[in-house]
Design a protein around this motif. Structure first.
Motif, PDB file in Angstrom:
ATOM      1  N   CYS A 366      53.968 -21.072  41.060  1.00 32.14           N
ATOM      2  CA  CYS A 366      54.073 -19.543  40.680  1.00 32.14           C
ATOM      3  C   CYS A 366      53.202 -18.703  39.277  1.00 32.14           C
ATOM      4  CB  CYS A 366      56.183 -18.831  40.028  1.00 32.14           C
ATOM      5  SG  CYS A 366      56.059 -16.919  39.764  1.00 32.14           S
ATOM      6  N   ALA A 367      52.952 -20.106  38.829  1.00 36.90           N
ATOM      7  CA  ALA A 367      51.933 -19.870  37.413  1.00 36.90           C
ATOM      8  C   ALA A 367      50.885 -19.914  38.261  1.00 36.90           C
ATOM      9  CB  ALA A 367      52.323 -20.500  36.356  1.00 36.90           C
ATOM     10  N   ILE A 373      46.285 -14.088  40.331  1.00 40.99           N
ATOM     11  CA  ILE A 373      45.690 -12.863  41.005  1.00 40.99           C
ATOM     12  C   ILE A 373      45.461 -11.797  39.321  1.00 40.99           C
ATOM     13  CG2 ILE A 373      47.463 -10.695  41.504  1.00 40.99           C
ATOM     14  CD1 ILE A 373      49.407 -13.102  43.302  1.00 40.99           C
ATOM     15  N   ALA A 374      45.746 -12.203  38.404  1.00 40.87           N
ATOM     16  CA  ALA A 374      45.722 -11.497  37.159  1.00 40.87           C
ATOM     17  C   ALA A 374      44.257 -11.485  37.033  1.00 40.87           C
ATOM     18  CB  ALA A 374      46.669 -12.013  36.197  1.00 40.87           C
ATOM     19  N   PHE A 375      44.012 -12.764  37.097  1.00 44.31           N
ATOM     20  CA  PHE A 375      42.116 -13.268  36.490  1.00 44.31           C
ATOM     21  C   PHE A 375      41.662 -12.209  36.605  1.00 44.31           C
ATOM     22  CE2 PHE A 375      38.988 -16.340  35.915  1.00 44.31           C
ATOM     23  CZ  PHE A 375      39.551 -17.085  34.610  1.00 44.31           C
ATOM     24  N   PRO A 376      40.861 -11.359  35.554  1.00 46.47           N
ATOM     25  CA  PRO A 376      40.164 -10.469  35.369  1.00 46.47           C
ATOM     26  C   PRO A 376      38.060 -10.703  36.073  1.00 46.47           C
ATOM     27  CG  PRO A 376      39.955 -11.341  33.324  1.00 46.47           C
ATOM     28  CD  PRO A 376      40.636 -12.309  34.342  1.00 46.47           C
ATOM     29  N   VAL A 377      37.287 -11.369  36.147  1.00 43.56           N
ATOM     30  CA  VAL A 377      36.318 -11.665  36.958  1.00 43.56           C
ATOM     31  C   VAL A 377      36.797 -12.125  37.768  1.00 43.56           C
ATOM     32  CG1 VAL A 377      35.554 -11.108  34.570  1.00 43.56           C
ATOM     33  CG2 VAL A 377      36.152 -13.527  34.625  1.00 43.56           C
ATOM     34  N   TYR A 378      35.310 -12.976  38.724  1.00 42.25           N
ATOM     35  CA  TYR A 378      35.392 -13.597  39.332  1.00 42.25           C
ATOM     36  C   TYR A 378      35.704 -14.912  39.261  1.00 42.25           C
ATOM     37  CZ  TYR A 378      33.472 -10.691  43.051  1.00 42.25           C
ATOM     38  OH  TYR A 378      32.974 -10.104  44.195  1.00 42.25           O
ATOM     39  N   LEU A 392      46.675 -14.536  31.365  1.00 43.42           N
ATOM     40  CA  LEU A 392      47.591 -15.607  30.871  1.00 43.42           C
ATOM     41  C   LEU A 392      48.873 -14.312  30.075  1.00 43.42           C
ATOM     42  CD1 LEU A 392      45.484 -17.623  28.039  1.00 43.42           C
ATOM     43  CD2 LEU A 392      46.529 -18.115  30.544  1.00 43.42           C
ATOM     44  N   GLU A 393      48.650 -12.866  29.826  1.00 42.77           N
ATOM     45  CA  GLU A 393      49.836 -12.537  29.522  1.00 42.77           C
ATOM     46  C   GLU A 393      50.184 -11.616  30.829  1.00 42.77           C
ATOM     47  OE1 GLU A 393      48.029  -9.375  26.528  1.00 42.77           O
ATOM     48  OE2 GLU A 393      47.324 -10.704  25.251  1.00 42.77           O
ATOM     49  N   ALA A 399      55.586 -14.708  36.072  1.00 45.11           N
ATOM     50  CA  ALA A 399      56.139 -16.733  36.250  1.00 45.11           C
ATOM     51  C   ALA A 399      56.522 -17.151  35.163  1.00 45.11           C
ATOM     52  CB  ALA A 399      54.285 -16.950  36.428  1.00 45.11           C
ATOM     53  N   GLY A 400      56.255 -16.187  33.703  1.00 47.40           N
ATOM     54  CA  GLY A 400      56.956 -17.564  32.616  1.00 47.40           C
ATOM     55  C   GLY A 400      55.538 -17.939  31.125  1.00 47.40           C
ATOM     56  N   PRO A 401      55.961 -17.903  30.142  1.00 43.05           N
ATOM     57  CA  PRO A 401      55.636 -18.698  29.087  1.00 43.05           C
ATOM     58  C   PRO A 401      54.863 -19.436  29.570  1.00 43.05           C
ATOM     59  CG  PRO A 401      56.373 -17.016  27.962  1.00 43.05           C
ATOM     60  CD  PRO A 401      56.450 -17.133  29.388  1.00 43.05           C
ATOM     61  N   ALA A 402      56.070 -20.652  29.569  1.00 40.82           N
ATOM     62  CA  ALA A 402      55.467 -22.163  30.147  1.00 40.82           C
ATOM     63  C   ALA A 402      55.274 -21.891  30.633  1.00 40.82           C
ATOM     64  CB  ALA A 402      57.212 -22.619  29.769  1.00 40.82           C
ATOM     65  N   ALA A 403      55.328 -22.230  32.228  1.00 39.78           N
ATOM     66  CA  ALA A 403      55.187 -22.689  33.188  1.00 39.78           C
ATOM     67  C   ALA A 403      53.128 -21.651  33.243  1.00 39.78           C
ATOM     68  CB  ALA A 403      55.299 -21.866  34.895  1.00 39.78           C
TER      69      ALA A 403
END
Length: 759
Positions: A366-367, A373-378, A392-393, A399-403
């Motif tokens: 899931c992480a 999906i969250a990555f802001p650049v290519y 990351l945030e 997905a949870g901080p640990a994952a």
């Protein structure tokens, strides 16, 4: 206008510059081979370009209209005239003072029909992982049960006509090799014995086990990170560079490579320091090209976004977004971009996602998904110290901080996982933004171009100046473009559409249609294309492609035939802009061309775009080029330009010839101060000490506010005389030149743009 310079008498008269003054892109195809390009050389030399930029020239799938589907890196494409034709073109170009830039495709090769056209792939499919060519391709043998899954069949394998004939397995026009000793087996046993499995194309998302170009299974990823593969796939190109046939290289889709910096270092060492190299790298607005890459810069989509943005009214763009949302009920840009990323990653790129999830393990799956999906650049690059905190945030929220921490740690310690993550990220950005969200979010279509930011399309003059100053300081040899073979709309279509940001009320009334999104897109596209040849069928074709890419009601893989039948009905008769907005479109067209050709970098003119050029998404933008030889000759004979098309041609020729003949003028960069009530409507700057340009922006808003009034420009020292051809009604004072503090009305002399040289 200044006259074209005499052509050099011999090859020895031609200097070998490291950086072109400008490039001119030619789309080669069987109908426009090397010989046709050679016939255009005298005209292009007279226009003022310094280098021809050729679409890919290596052997490709027969009939290919683009050449990016390479089948043999060791041969120049026979359909274009072969190596003799390319060398003849190079000789003719040199005789006219021109060089060549080649577009090369290191990331992938074709999975052609028949497969034997790609000999390395054919041998891998025949001989399996022990083939010496197995190292060429990114194949996950374990995931495929020891076989390559080939999703090339029109239906399930047991429903297809597969038969052995002439020592190969045949299916229609496709041929598959046979593993040694299997030809005499019954068909079920024969299929099970091969190093590949022919599969229905719909199995791609679940079963594909080789890296591909984006979502195109007919293009297989090549492992150029392997030194032997690099040597084999680049030998012919490097030979052409060493022999002086080509002086520059454009690197296609550099973000598809495992380690772009390592690849570029190897290429630079092999090609030498005198070879101009630019990379097709899409930079986000806040992103910068890695400083350690041994290249001159990008191909220029970052410049396209800045130039377009200067001519976009921020208030009007925001109003269009509000009107569009109310009309269609569709979400705003951030939500659209995220939704499209999730759809594409879990659908079109499910095979690529599955490969990453298997490697990461179930607890981190899931992480992996949420971080992509969250990555802001290519994509990230090897050696970068940290991933973007915002990615990351956001991933940790879902997905949870640990994952997420686990994936971060895996990226740092597993180079193979990190490379595939980065390659998948690049494919996801391209497919979810460029090929889905840009078709789904349509308030202002001129903003939905490669490298653009549809949610914030406008660029202030201050931001434009800051961007140009960075280019002049850090990347003076970078490429810049406005129209390419990949732009969804040519610059001149976008110039017309962006004028709507100054009159958003013109988009009222589209919500009553059965599909208000399509009606909105159709109206803007029709206004952008205007009364171009074959406008209605060209518009209908672009709309059909657009609805499939948007995937709201139909898609390439799940066609809604009933819906698609109604799409051509949304293509209206050719639409004209209102007269006052047509004048704003003219100002945009000329202003965009001026800034592009005068700003820092190496400007590229797309075939036919030296004059007014209206084109929609491919294949429309790859139609045969028309070279305005007669118009240029008439202007060179002293005629005044008539209409925007000739005005653009005259402006283009002046600046290209100045770049070629007086390169010292195009160094440095300095904004020119403008003050007064309409100061925000003028973009003015100098290059070196002797070239000044100025362009009117948001001219419709300017007229509504009362015009220039007492707006003034503080000219640098000296007397500045106009370099553009005289237009009807130019006053004598304007022709004599300006100095000191000049009123903009007198300086531009009723023209939207100007070029001046210091006397």
């Amino acid at each position: 206008m200044s006259q074209p310079r005499p052509t050099p008498a011999s090859e020895s008269d031609v200097p070998k510059p490291v950086t072109p003054a400008s490039t001119y892109r030619l789309q080669l195809r069987p109908e426009f081979p090397f010989a046709a390009a050679e016939a255009a050389v005298p005209y292009l030399a007279s226009l003022g370009v310094s280098h021809l930029h050729l679409s890919p020239v290596l052997e490709a799938v027969p009939g290919s209209a683009h050449g990016y589907d390479v089948t043999d890196h060791s041969r120049v494409r026979a359909e274009l005239g072969g190596e003799p034709g390319l060398r003849a073109l190079s000789r003719s170009a040199r005789e006219h003072g021109l060089g060549l830039v080649l577009d090369i495709v290191p990331n992938h090769m074709a999975v052609p029909t028949p497969l034997r056209l790609n000999r390395p792939l054919w041998e891998v499919l025949r001989d399996g992982p022990d083939s010496p060519y197995a190292r060429w391709f990114d194949i996950d043998w374990e995931a495929g049960g020891g076989r390559v899954v080939l999703p090339l069949l029109a239906g399930p394998a047991d429903s297809c006509d597969l038969r052995v004939d002439g020592g190969v397995l045949r299916h229609g026009e496709q041929e598959f090799p046979l593993r040694e000793g299997t030809e005499g087996l019954a068909l079920p046993e024969l299929l099970a014995a091969q190093w590949y499995r022919p599969a229905w194309w719909r199995e791609t998302s679940a079963a594909l086990n080789y890296r591909r170009f984006f979502t195109i299974s007919e293009l297989i990823g090549v492992r150029v990170e392997d030194p032997d593969v690099f040597t084999a796939t680049h030998a012919k190109v490097l030979e052409l560079v060493r022999d002086g046939v080509a002086q520059g290289l454009r690197i296609d889709h550099v973000d598809g490579l495992a380690d772009p910096e390592e690849y570029l270092g190897r290429l630079r060492a092999a090609a030498g320091d005198d070879c101009w190299v630019v990379v097709e790298k899409i930079l986000a607005r806040h992103e910068r090209l890695p400083a350690g890459w041994p290249v001159a810069g990008t191909t220029g989509y970052d410049a396209l976004h800045r130039v377009d943005g200067v001519f976009t009214d921020p208030g009007g763009a925001a109003e269009l977004a509000d009107r569009y949302g109310r009309s269609t009920g569709l979400p705003q840009w951030p939500e659209t971009a995220r939704a499209c990323a999730r759809e594409v990653l879990t659908g079109d790129l499910a095979a690529e996602l599955g490969a990453l999830e298997r490697r990461a393990g179930g607890e981190l799956a899931c992480a992996v998904r949420e971080l992509l999906i969250a990555f802001p650049v290519y994509r990230p690059y090897p050696g970068e110290p940290e991933l973007p905190p915002q990615a990351l945030e956001r991933a940790a929220e879902l997905a949870g901080p640990a994952a997420v921490a686990g994936v971060r740690e895996l990226l740092l310690r597993d180079p193979a996982f990190a490379a595939r993550f980065a390659q998948t990220s690049a494919a996801l950005r391209a497919k979810s933004l460029e090929d889905r969200a840009f078709y789904r979010f349509a308030p202002l279509l001129s903003a939905t171009e490669v490298g653009g930011e549809p949610g914030r399309p406008a660029v202030s003059p201050e931001e434009f100046h800051a961007y140009c100053a960075v280019l002049a300081r850090d990347w003076p040899g970078t490429g810049t473009v406005l129209s390419t073979h990949d732009t969804k709309r040519s610059a001149d279509v976008r110039a017309r559409i962006s004028a709507l940001s100054q009159a958003p009320e013109l988009m009222d009334g589209e919500s009553a249609a059965p599909d208000p999104h399509l009606a909105w897109v159709a109206r803007q596209t029709a206004l952008g294309l205007g009364r171009a040849p074959e406008a209605v069928p060209r518009l209908a074709d672009a709309l059909l492609k657009g609805v499939r890419e948007a995937a709201l009601h139909t898609s390439w893989t799940d066609r809604n035939e009933e819906y698609e039948t109604g799409v051509p009905g949304y293509a209206p008769a050719p639409l004209d802009l209102p007269a006052e907005l047509a004048e704003a479109a003219r100002a945009n067209l000329l202003g965009m061309a001026l800034l592009h050709l005068a700003m820092p970098g190496v400007p590229e003119v797309y075939q036919g775009a030296e004059t007014e050029y209206r084109a929609l998404v491919d294949p429309d933008n790859r139609r045969p080029a028309r070279f305005p030889r007669g118009e240029l000759a008439r202007l060179d004979a002293g005629a005044a330009p008539h209409g925007p098309a000739e005005e653009k041609l005259a402006l283009t020729a002046v600046l290209l010839r100045l770049r070629r003949d007086r390169p010292e003028l195009f160094r440095g960069y300095a904004p020119v101060p403008v003050r007064g009530p309409a100061a925000g409507h003028l973009v003015a700057f100098t290059r070196a000490p002797g070239l000044l340009v100025a362009a009117t922006r948001l001219s419709h808003r300017l007229a509504e506010s009362g015009g220039w009034r007492d707006t003034r420009v503080d000219l640098p020292p000296g007397t500045w005389t106009p370099a553009l051809p005289a237009h009807a009604g130019r006053n004598a004072a304007a022709a004599a030149g300006h100095s000191g503090s000049a009123g903009v009305t007198a300086l531009l002399d009723d023209h939207p743009v100007g070029i001046w040289l210091r006397r």
